[in-house]
Write a protein that holds these residues in place. Structure first.
Motif, PDB file in Angstrom:
ATOM      1  N   ASP A  83       0.831  -1.204   0.000  1.00  0.00           N
ATOM      2  CA  ASP A  83       0.000   0.000   0.000  1.00  0.00           C
ATOM      3  C   ASP A  83       0.867   1.256   0.000  1.00  0.00           C
ATOM      4  OD1 ASP A  83      -2.315  -1.452  -0.041  1.00  0.00           O
ATOM      5  OD2 ASP A  83      -2.622  -1.388   2.131  1.00  0.00           O
ATOM      6  N   ALA A  84       1.926   1.248   0.816  1.00  0.00           N
ATOM      7  CA  ALA A  84       2.829   2.391   0.860  1.00  0.00           C
ATOM      8  C   ALA A  84       3.541   2.572  -0.485  1.00  0.00           C
ATOM      9  CB  ALA A  84       3.844   2.221   1.985  1.00  0.00           C
ATOM     10  N   ALA A  85       3.938   1.462  -1.094  1.00  0.00           N
ATOM     11  CA  ALA A  85       4.607   1.543  -2.400  1.00  0.00           C
ATOM     12  C   ALA A  85       3.675   2.105  -3.461  1.00  0.00           C
ATOM     13  CB  ALA A  85       5.117   0.168  -2.805  1.00  0.00           C
ATOM     14  N   ILE A  86       2.421   1.692  -3.431  1.00  0.00           N
ATOM     15  CA  ILE A  86       1.449   2.199  -4.403  1.00  0.00           C
ATOM     16  C   ILE A  86       1.203   3.682  -4.201  1.00  0.00           C
ATOM     17  CG2 ILE A  86      -0.985   2.072  -5.088  1.00  0.00           C
ATOM     18  CD1 ILE A  86      -0.805  -0.959  -4.590  1.00  0.00           C
ATOM     19  N   PHE A 100       3.278   5.808  -3.018  1.00  0.00           N
ATOM     20  CA  PHE A 100       4.483   6.480  -3.514  1.00  0.00           C
ATOM     21  C   PHE A 100       4.431   6.605  -5.033  1.00  0.00           C
ATOM     22  CE2 PHE A 100       8.736   6.241  -5.311  1.00  0.00           C
ATOM     23  CZ  PHE A 100       9.420   7.220  -4.613  1.00  0.00           C
ATOM     24  N   LEU A 101       4.113   5.519  -5.715  1.00  0.00           N
ATOM     25  CA  LEU A 101       4.087   5.526  -7.178  1.00  0.00           C
ATOM     26  C   LEU A 101       2.947   6.395  -7.709  1.00  0.00           C
ATOM     27  CD1 LEU A 101       4.888   1.754  -7.786  1.00  0.00           C
ATOM     28  CD2 LEU A 101       6.432   3.708  -8.109  1.00  0.00           C
ATOM     29  N   GLU A 102       1.836   6.426  -7.000  1.00  0.00           N
ATOM     30  CA  GLU A 102       0.743   7.317  -7.401  1.00  0.00           C
ATOM     31  C   GLU A 102       1.174   8.780  -7.307  1.00  0.00           C
ATOM     32  OE1 GLU A 102      -3.330   4.837  -6.323  1.00  0.00           O
ATOM     33  OE2 GLU A 102      -2.301   5.956  -4.740  1.00  0.00           O
ATOM     34  N   ARG A 103       1.938   9.089  -6.278  1.00  0.00           N
ATOM     35  CA  ARG A 103       2.452  10.455  -6.129  1.00  0.00           C
ATOM     36  C   ARG A 103       3.401  10.808  -7.260  1.00  0.00           C
ATOM     37  NH1 ARG A 103       6.035  10.732  -1.506  1.00  0.00           N
ATOM     38  NH2 ARG A 103       7.717  11.694  -2.699  1.00  0.00           N
ATOM     39  N   MET A 104       4.246   9.834  -7.621  1.00  0.00           N
ATOM     40  CA  MET A 104       5.168  10.071  -8.726  1.00  0.00           C
ATOM     41  C   MET A 104       4.413  10.290 -10.040  1.00  0.00           C
ATOM     42  SD  MET A 104       8.148  10.105  -7.402  1.00  0.00           S
ATOM     43  CE  MET A 104       7.267  10.841  -6.002  1.00  0.00           C
ATOM     44  N   ALA A 105       3.382   9.486 -10.265  1.00  0.00           N
ATOM     45  CA  ALA A 105       2.592   9.634 -11.485  1.00  0.00           C
ATOM     46  C   ALA A 105       1.941  11.006 -11.546  1.00  0.00           C
ATOM     47  CB  ALA A 105       1.535   8.535 -11.553  1.00  0.00           C
ATOM     48  N   GLU A 106       1.453  11.468 -10.382  1.00  0.00           N
ATOM     49  CA  GLU A 106       0.825  12.787 -10.337  1.00  0.00           C
ATOM     50  C   GLU A 106       1.841  13.888 -10.604  1.00  0.00           C
ATOM     51  OE1 GLU A 106      -1.894  15.511  -7.280  1.00  0.00           O
ATOM     52  OE2 GLU A 106      -1.278  13.489  -6.724  1.00  0.00           O
ATOM     53  N   GLU A 107       3.031  13.760 -10.013  1.00  0.00           N
ATOM     54  CA  GLU A 107       4.074  14.770 -10.227  1.00  0.00           C
ATOM     55  C   GLU A 107       4.500  14.848 -11.698  1.00  0.00           C
ATOM     56  OE1 GLU A 107       7.407  14.126  -7.701  1.00  0.00           O
ATOM     57  OE2 GLU A 107       6.284  14.412  -5.827  1.00  0.00           O
ATOM     58  N   GLY A 140       2.634  13.948 -14.218  1.00  0.00           N
ATOM     59  CA  GLY A 140       1.508  14.125 -15.122  1.00  0.00           C
ATOM     60  C   GLY A 140       1.247  12.909 -15.983  1.00  0.00           C
ATOM     61  N   LEU A 141       1.512  11.721 -15.439  1.00  0.00           N
ATOM     62  CA  LEU A 141       1.331  10.474 -16.184  1.00  0.00           C
ATOM     63  C   LEU A 141       0.158   9.680 -15.603  1.00  0.00           C
ATOM     64  CD1 LEU A 141       5.051   9.310 -16.421  1.00  0.00           C
ATOM     65  CD2 LEU A 141       3.698  10.414 -18.209  1.00  0.00           C
ATOM     66  N   PRO A 142      -0.564   8.969 -16.460  1.00  0.00           N
ATOM     67  CA  PRO A 142      -1.640   8.114 -15.938  1.00  0.00           C
ATOM     68  C   PRO A 142      -1.071   6.901 -15.236  1.00  0.00           C
ATOM     69  CG  PRO A 142      -1.384   7.756 -18.288  1.00  0.00           C
ATOM     70  CD  PRO A 142      -0.455   8.891 -17.927  1.00  0.00           C
ATOM     71  N   MET A 143      -1.805   6.390 -14.253  1.00  0.00           N
ATOM     72  CA  MET A 143      -1.380   5.185 -13.550  1.00  0.00           C
ATOM     73  C   MET A 143      -2.580   4.270 -13.386  1.00  0.00           C
ATOM     74  SD  MET A 143       0.439   4.707  -9.828  1.00  0.00           S
ATOM     75  CE  MET A 143       0.543   3.109  -9.036  1.00  0.00           C
ATOM     76  N   LYS A 144      -2.384   3.022 -13.695  1.00  0.00           N
ATOM     77  CA  LYS A 144      -3.443   2.034 -13.555  1.00  0.00           C
ATOM     78  C   LYS A 144      -2.901   0.831 -12.802  1.00  0.00           C
ATOM     79  CE  LYS A 144      -6.796  -0.726 -16.168  1.00  0.00           C
ATOM     80  NZ  LYS A 144      -7.262  -1.109 -17.517  1.00  0.00           N
ATOM     81  N   LYS A 145      -3.580   0.483 -11.713  1.00  0.00           N
ATOM     82  CA  LYS A 145      -3.174  -0.693 -10.946  1.00  0.00           C
ATOM     83  C   LYS A 145      -3.854  -1.916 -11.549  1.00  0.00           C
ATOM     84  CE  LYS A 145      -4.647   1.432  -7.310  1.00  0.00           C
ATOM     85  NZ  LYS A 145      -5.113   1.727  -5.938  1.00  0.00           N
ATOM     86  N   VAL A 146      -3.054  -2.884 -11.938  1.00  0.00           N
ATOM     87  CA  VAL A 146      -3.598  -4.089 -12.564  1.00  0.00           C
ATOM     88  C   VAL A 146      -2.950  -5.320 -11.951  1.00  0.00           C
ATOM     89  CG1 VAL A 146      -3.866  -5.388 -14.715  1.00  0.00           C
ATOM     90  CG2 VAL A 146      -4.010  -2.883 -14.752  1.00  0.00           C
ATOM     91  N   GLU A 147      -3.779  -6.288 -11.556  1.00  0.00           N
ATOM     92  CA  GLU A 147      -3.269  -7.584 -11.128  1.00  0.00           C
ATOM     93  C   GLU A 147      -3.309  -8.480 -12.353  1.00  0.00           C
ATOM     94  OE1 GLU A 147      -4.333 -10.984  -7.816  1.00  0.00           O
ATOM     95  OE2 GLU A 147      -4.923  -8.921  -7.476  1.00  0.00           O
ATOM     96  N   GLY A 148      -2.201  -9.106 -12.689  1.00  0.00           N
ATOM     97  CA  GLY A 148      -2.015  -9.762 -13.975  1.00  0.00           C
ATOM     98  C   GLY A 148      -3.208 -10.519 -14.515  1.00  0.00           C
ATOM     99  N   HIS A 149      -3.549 -10.269 -15.763  1.00  0.00           N
ATOM    100  CA  HIS A 149      -4.564 -11.006 -16.512  1.00  0.00           C
ATOM    101  C   HIS A 149      -5.989 -10.740 -16.034  1.00  0.00           C
ATOM    102  CE1 HIS A 149      -1.212 -13.051 -18.359  1.00  0.00           C
ATOM    103  NE2 HIS A 149      -0.800 -13.475 -17.180  1.00  0.00           N
ATOM    104  N   TRP A 150      -6.201  -9.688 -15.321  1.00  0.00           N
ATOM    105  CA  TRP A 150      -7.566  -9.317 -14.940  1.00  0.00           C
ATOM    106  C   TRP A 150      -8.173  -8.445 -16.038  1.00  0.00           C
ATOM    107  CZ3 TRP A 150     -10.708  -9.765 -10.437  1.00  0.00           C
ATOM    108  CH2 TRP A 150     -10.189 -10.610  -9.446  1.00  0.00           C
ATOM    109  N   LYS A 151      -9.473  -8.612 -16.266  1.00  0.00           N
ATOM    110  CA  LYS A 151     -10.175  -7.762 -17.219  1.00  0.00           C
ATOM    111  C   LYS A 151     -10.285  -6.336 -16.682  1.00  0.00           C
ATOM    112  CE  LYS A 151     -13.960  -9.370 -19.093  1.00  0.00           C
ATOM    113  NZ  LYS A 151     -15.278 -10.035 -19.233  1.00  0.00           N
TER     114      LYS A 151
END
Length: 375
Positions: A34-37, A39-46, A48-59
């Motif tokens: 959760d902490a890592a996510i 952090f990465l969400e903050r980086m994506a916001e800084e 200006g990049l989109p971020m999508k959390k995906v667990e492999g092979h999920w629709k």
């Protein structure tokens, strides 16, 4: 250490960011994802990049609870077991709103660690005074989905044995024919376990009466040993996950394991990471008051019930070990079994129907008259 006192004001910002990321504890067995996510969400916001959390092979994102056009709700836990949690809660909400009261007390328990053996969860809880003060007469626990129109009901379960076989042998250089090696013993052990696995698989496939819970499954899950390509190791270990039906004589089965180890070679030993010996069933005869309350309610709702031994392991086993009857049941028919799988989902109509089922089942069970020996 050089630079130990450097802080955000004196070091390169990239180094500061790197050190911040290093401070996140993402190692197993308790990674702070959760902490890592965050952090990465903050980086994506800084950036200006989109971020999508995906667990492999999920629709869909497995934690977005997407409902598609067919009413299928996708999410980790939609079948195992967030569905039953909410169905319990909503059934109780409706019963309370209707002003219903019953001779027996209804307890809802939400217990952790079932997926990792339950040792710090239900196994501990059933030994505590707080559990015994509940004065439990009967328990409902989780079941499985059923792809057909029927509902599966579990009255017992297989015993999980997690076993590691240790094979010592003569070490030596990889260029020689070293005698009595650990690998030779390991091969014999593996052959014995997997030959038995094939026999059980054949029994399941050739009997129309058997379900998975009626046979012993054997799966090799880990192999360890060796330090270098050219060094014959002094020991190699192999681990197996065994699930043994309550109809099997466990003492005789362990003697079979001992015989396999003896045949494999000198000084081959084994130990258990998990070894459950509970062989209690919950009675499913109509003469039993609990089963009669359960089954008659299902019949009144035109539900087809299929009785089975649970193929894996749930917290029910700890309750049965205390001498208490427990049924594993999740009201999910017309649903493929997808627990722990990609694209786990539950249709909203099946989910809502499950609430209605509990709305009838809970009062029936809570109205069973006092039984002999109950306080």
């Amino acid at each position: 250490m050089a630079g130990e006192g450097d802080g955000p004001g004196t070091e390169d910002p990239s180094v500061t960011l790197f050190r911040e990321y290093l401070r996140l504890k993402t190692v197993h067995p308790e990674p702070d994802y959760d902490a890592a996510i965050r952090f990465l969400e903050r980086m994506a916001e800084e950036l200006g990049l989109p971020m999508k959390k995906v667990e492999g092979h999920w629709k869909y994102d497995p934690f977005a609870a997407v409902k598609d056009a067919d009413g299928n709700i996708y999410g980790r836990g939609s079948q195992d077991m967030k569905c039953v949690t909410i169905q319990y809660i909503e059934a109780i909400r409706r019963l309370k709103a209707a002003g219903k009261r019953f001779p027996r007390t209804i307890h809802l328990t939400f217990v952790p660690d079932e997926e990792v053996g339950g040792h710090k969860g239900m196994e501990t809880f059933v030994k505590l005074p707080e559990f015994h003060k509940l004065n439990i007469g009967f328990a409902l626990d989780e079941g499985l989905a059923n792809p057909t129109n029927a509902y599966t009901v579990f009255y017992g379960e297989r015993n999980p044995w997690w076993i590691t076989v240790r094979c010592p042998g003569s070490p030596g250089h990889g260029s020689r024919f070293v005698e009595n090696t650990a690998a030779e013993k390991l091969q014999r052990v593996i052959n014995s376990f997997l030959e038995f696995r094939e026999k059980e698989k054949h029994r399941l496939n050739t009997s129309e009466c058997f379900t998975l819970g009626d046979v012993t499954t054997v799966n090799m899950t880990m192999v360890k040993g060796g330090v270098a390509y050219n060094v014959v190791p002094a020991e190699m270990d192999v681990s197996f996950d065994l699930r043994i039906p309550p109809t099997v004589n466990l003492q005789e089965f362990e003697e079979k394991i001992k015989a396999w180890c003896k045949v494999a070679g000198e000084d081959v030993t084994y130990d258990f990471a998990q070894k459950h010996m509970d062989q209690n069933f919950t009675c499913t005869e109509e003469s039993d008051p609990w089963w009669h309350a359960f089954s008659s309610t299902c019949k009144a709702m035109n539900m087809t019930v299929k009785k089975e031994i649970f193929p894996a392991a749930t917290d029910s086993r700890f309750i049965r070990e205390e001498g208490l009857p427990a049924i594993g049941f999740s009201p999910m028919n017309l649903t493929p079994i997808l627990l722990h799988d990609h694209n786990e989902y539950l249709n909203e109509q099946v989910f809502l129907r499950g609430i209605q089922v509990y709305e009838r089942l809970v009062p029936a069970l809570a109205s069973v008259p006092p039984l002999s020996g109950e306080e």
